[in-house]
Write an enzyme that holds these catalytic residues in place. Structure first.
Site, short mmCIF file in Angstrom:
data_model
loop_
_atom_site.label_atom_id
_atom_site.label_comp_id
_atom_site.label_asym_id
_atom_site.label_seq_id
_atom_site.Cartn_x
_atom_site.Cartn_y
_atom_site.Cartn_z
CG HIS A 49 -1.76 1.03 1.16
ND1 HIS A 49 -3.08 1.13 0.38
CD2 HIS A 49 -1.92 2.20 1.84
CE1 HIS A 49 -3.93 1.92 0.54
NE2 HIS A 49 -3.26 2.94 1.49
CD GLU A 71 -3.43 -1.67 -1.77
OE1 GLU A 71 -3.15 -0.97 -0.90
OE2 GLU A 71 -3.96 -0.99 -2.85
CG ASN A 405 31.57 -21.79 -4.04
OD1 ASN A 405 31.96 -22.59 -3.18
ND2 ASN A 405 32.14 -21.66 -5.12
#
Length: 840
Positions: A49, A71, A405
């Protein structure tokens, strides 16, 4: 808003977008774990919002439209009309990425060219599939808003406010329903604005016709949960419904809202209160302005130092009774206090909790795990640890690479883990902590570990080291080869963790930050990468010391302690001076000689000042001539003309106007810390305590030694009987307590000029197998105590006579004692031939 320039607020808007996107990233990961957590859902809704409101205020319509649709999805999740699934989480994360693209388009001025219709369509598809959950019976309320009311709500939304239809149903048996409705009306007004009520508040006063149900159109900054909490305390209220009004409602003439009242009993005790999170007030400041302020504070610190120095000189002239000195004293003290507080405050503006960096990683870990088709449990610890903001930005890339990694190469696939008896889900932990004036960041995984043999093999294949060098490498050193360019242990190259490039960039980046990286790994169990960073800032506390007659500053962040070592506590190990400090072997560096400083106090000292410094996991001791004290210093660059002299990181201006150089502790430690011995401390200590005694003697100008247990006897030179056709080294035989002993002339053996025995000459009797042998020496000097560490192995380059017969060299102060290998000497003399000669 027409004609109003919003460009000045663009920076603030972009910062706001970054903040709300970070909240969404964090909270959606939590939602995936716990789809029913109301607080998480509310945080997500509030962030979406806010994004919609701020983008509307700035006039970025595409971002406003997209965040509005996002929203709506969150609103349906909140109302339990939409179930949280893996697919929904993925589409939400994709939507967050779209918002990031919109933000980049805004920065580049290309927002209008960006197409978002496809993304909105994907969101609407999810929205259409939503099905309302069955709760309490629905009540239909018609909401009719005029143009003025719609404009008021629209403007409020643009400013970040919420518009709600708040439906209240009073209990049937409640007395004076109209009074209750008015009390609720007034109570809401204390927390926002009521735009309209249905029925109108005047109509609720008609007790006979009012049925106890009223809906208020309410504008507020509070959330639906907070409004519900406010109304739960009102008496005679049976049901409450708080329904968000969206933009789409404002474009219709009239709306019939389906109101699903929230039963009080369904939501726990009436005493339940939603706690509002405490938010710290912050002000965003341009970094360049902060840097300018830091420079000014630096100048103030220099001036303060000089003022204190001037005050000290006044005091030495005994002006204490004069009023001028009292004024100077007062001003100096006050200025010192103000500058200290100002400096501390400025320092804190640069320090940020590492949480701001860490919060970026959960989303990245999730995405990487999905790509690698692995299950990862990610844990973050120590997010409150504070670090200089410049370091936070700089360390981001190395951590990202190490995490990727760990996931891509470290953690096995779920199938492999199950076969190995491990949980299907791999664990990766990111941890930060303060440790001895450093920030220590570690990345740990419980994966396959690093195989040093495999690293060696790859390095040899790529021609980076030879097979011979590989054999000599320890497992620890072999693991560090992964930081060389082109080394990778991956079975296949992926697009996740650097396309097999290795981690040379990680190491280079960390070294640039004056940090260190360490690896611990057990094959089959997992790996930990540890990054240690110094907290270096523009103004630092330092220890001022003298190397010779020159003053140097050592950053206190690197100083662990100051000790004094007696001369006999300093030993030589493999050409490196070391001292033993509380059970730990410490390499020592004489910085005066290392820096080439001449003209110094040449006094023989019984004790040495040792400043113990460290960086990362290495520790060394710097031998100084004098310590002066602690002082705040401002680091000044030496400039391009001077360049970067070894072991010097900058300069500072002292109180008397002189320049002192700042020691670069990291380069000293890197240069000398690598010379720490291969054995562990316990082995070294045992070797240091392992004393042995030598009988020392002279031959010509050299001093030699033999272990005392090998010397059976030492006698003055008796009559020596010559032996016919004996080897030239054999002087003859002597009669020692009824036994015939050959006597060897060591001068002959070492090709030294012949000298007749003197009163100081001695014969050392040495046991060899079944026979004893005497060795003629010029003079026996003493019985000397040494330890194992003070003995070096002779090298080919040593130019001593017959160096192949020397088994050790002991250096003590200015003395060099050559320890002879008597067995080799006798063997080289063909001892059997000598004994046969004697027996004949």
């Amino acid at each position: 808003m027409t004609g109003f320039d919003l460009s000045a607020y663009l920076g603030v808007f972009l910062d706001e977008v970054d903040e709300q996107l970070q909240i969404l990233d964090t909270e959606i990961l939590r939602l995936e774990i716990d789809p029913t957590n109301e607080e998480t859902i509310q945080n997500i809704f509030r962030a979406a919002h806010t994004l919609k409101g701020s983008s509307a205020t700035m006039g970025f319509e595409k971002m406003k439209d997209f965040t509005h649709h996002l929203e709506n999805i969150f609103e349906q999740v909140r109302q339990q009309k939409l179930t949280v699934t893996g697919d929904l989480i993925t589409i939400i994360f994709n939507s967050i990425d779209v918002i990031k693209q919109l933000k980049e388009a805004i920065v580049a001025g290309e927002l209008e060219q960006m197409e978002i219709a496809q993304f909105i369509e994907e969101l609407e598809q999810f929205s259409n599939e939503a099905h309302p959950s069955t709760k309490a019976k629905d009540m239909s309320v018609e909401i009719l808003l005029d143009e003025h009311q719609k404009n008021v709500i629209s403007n409020a939304m643009a400013l970040g406010h919420h518009a709600f239809a708040v439906g209240i149903t009073l209990e049937k048996q409640a007395m004076m329903k109209s009074v209750r409705a008015l009390l609720i009306h007034n109570h809401l007004m204390e927390h926002g604005d009521i735009i309209a009520s249905f029925p109108a508040i005047e109509l609720t006063e008609d007790e006979d016709n009012f049925d106890g149900h009223v809906t208020f159109i309410f504008i507020t900054m509070q959330t639906a949960e907070e409004i519900e909490a406010l109304l739960r305390h009102m008496s005679d209220v049976e049901q409450i419904n708080v329904h968000l009004i969206g933009e789409e409602h404002l474009h219709k003439k009239g709306v019939t809202e389906s109101v699903a009242p929230v039963s009080l009993e369904d939501n726990g005790s009436k005493e339940k209160v939603v706690q509002k999170a405490k938010v710290a007030s912050t002000v965003r400041v341009d970094v360049d302005r902060l840097e300018h302020l830091m420079n000014l504070v630096g100048e103030l610190v220099i001036d303060q130092t000089r003022l204190v120095d001037v005050r000290g000189r006044f005091a030495e002239k005994d002006l204490r009774d004069e009023s001028e000195f009292e004024v100077l004293d007062e001003v100096t003290n006050h200025l010192s206090r103000v500058i200290s507080e100002l400096q501390e405050g400025m320092m804190k503006t640069r320090m940020l909790p590492i949480e701001q960096l860490f919060n970026r990683f959960p989303r990245m870990v999730r995405d990487t795990a999905v790509k690698a088709q692995k299950e990862i449990a990610f844990d973050m610890q120590g997010k409150e640890t504070e670090l200089d903001r410049t370091l936070i930005e700089e360390i981001s890339d190395p951590i990202i690479h190490l995490l990727r990694n760990a996931i891509d190469h470290g953690i096995e696939s779920p199938e492999q883990r199950v076969r190995l008896g491990k949980p299907a889900s791999g664990k990766v932990t990111l941890r930060a902590a303060h440790e001895e004036n450093h920030v220590v960041i570690s990345i740990t995984d419980d994966g396959r570990g690093i195989d040093p043999e495999r690293i060696k093999k790859t390095s040899v294949e790529k021609g980076m080291i030879t097979e011979e060098e590989a054999k000599q490498l320890s497992d620890k050193d072999a693991m560090f080869l992964i930081f060389k360019s082109g080394i990778s242990t991956a079975e296949k190259i992926t697009d996740i963790s650097g396309r097999g490039v290795g981690m040379d960039i990680v190491n280079t980046h960390i070294e640039k930050l004056n940090g260190m990286i360490d690896i611990t790994s057990v094959v089959g169990e997992g790996t930990t990468f540890t990054v240690k960073l110094p907290l270096t800032l523009a103004i630092i506390r330092s220890l001022l010391v003298k190397f010779g007659e020159k003053t140097f500053a050592i950053p206190l962040v690197n100083v662990l302690e100051i000790i004094r070592l007696n001369k006999e506590e300093i030993q030589m190990v493999k050409g490196q001076e070391v001292g033993m400090v509380r059970g730990r072997i410490l390499p020592l560096v004489r910085m005066k000689e290392r820096l080439g400083i001449e003209g110094d106090l040449q006094v023989e000292k019984k004790r040495e000042f040792v400043i113990v410094v460290g960086i990362a996991d290495k520790r060394i001791g710097l031998i100084a001539d004098k310590t002066i004290g602690n002082q705040e210093i401002v680091i000044k660059s030496l400039g391009s003309y001077i360049g970067s002299p070894p072991f010097i990181s900058g300069a500072t201006i002292m109180g008397d106007g002189d320049v002192a150089l700042i020691l670069d502790v990291s380069s000293v430690v890197r240069d000398h810390g690598a010379q720490v011995l291969e054995q562990d401390d316990s082995t070294l200590i045992k070797m240091m305590e392992d004393e042995r005694q030598l009988v020392t003697f002279k031959l010509d100008t050299e001093e030699y030694g033999i272990e005392i247990q090998r010397a059976k006897d030492i006698i003055a030179v008796p009559t020596i009987t010559k032996v016919v056709e004996a080897p030239e080294e054999l002087l003859g035989i002597i009669n020692l307590r009824g036994n015939m002993l050959p006597v060897i002339d060591l001068r002959k053996r070492f090709k030294l000029p012949h000298v007749a025995p003197t009163k100081k000459s001695r014969i050392i009797i040495v046991e060899h197998g079944l026979y004893d042998v005497g060795f003629l020496v010029d003079e026996v000097t003493q019985v000397l105590k040494i330890n194992h560490l003070s003995i070096e192995q002779p090298k080919q380059e040593h130019q001593y006579n017959a160096s192949n017969l020397i088994k050790g060299i002991s250096k003590l102060d200015n003395r060099v004692v050559l320890i002879l290998a008597f067995d080799e000497i006798v063997a080289s003399l063909k001892y059997e031939h000598i004994t046969q000669t004697i027996s004949q």
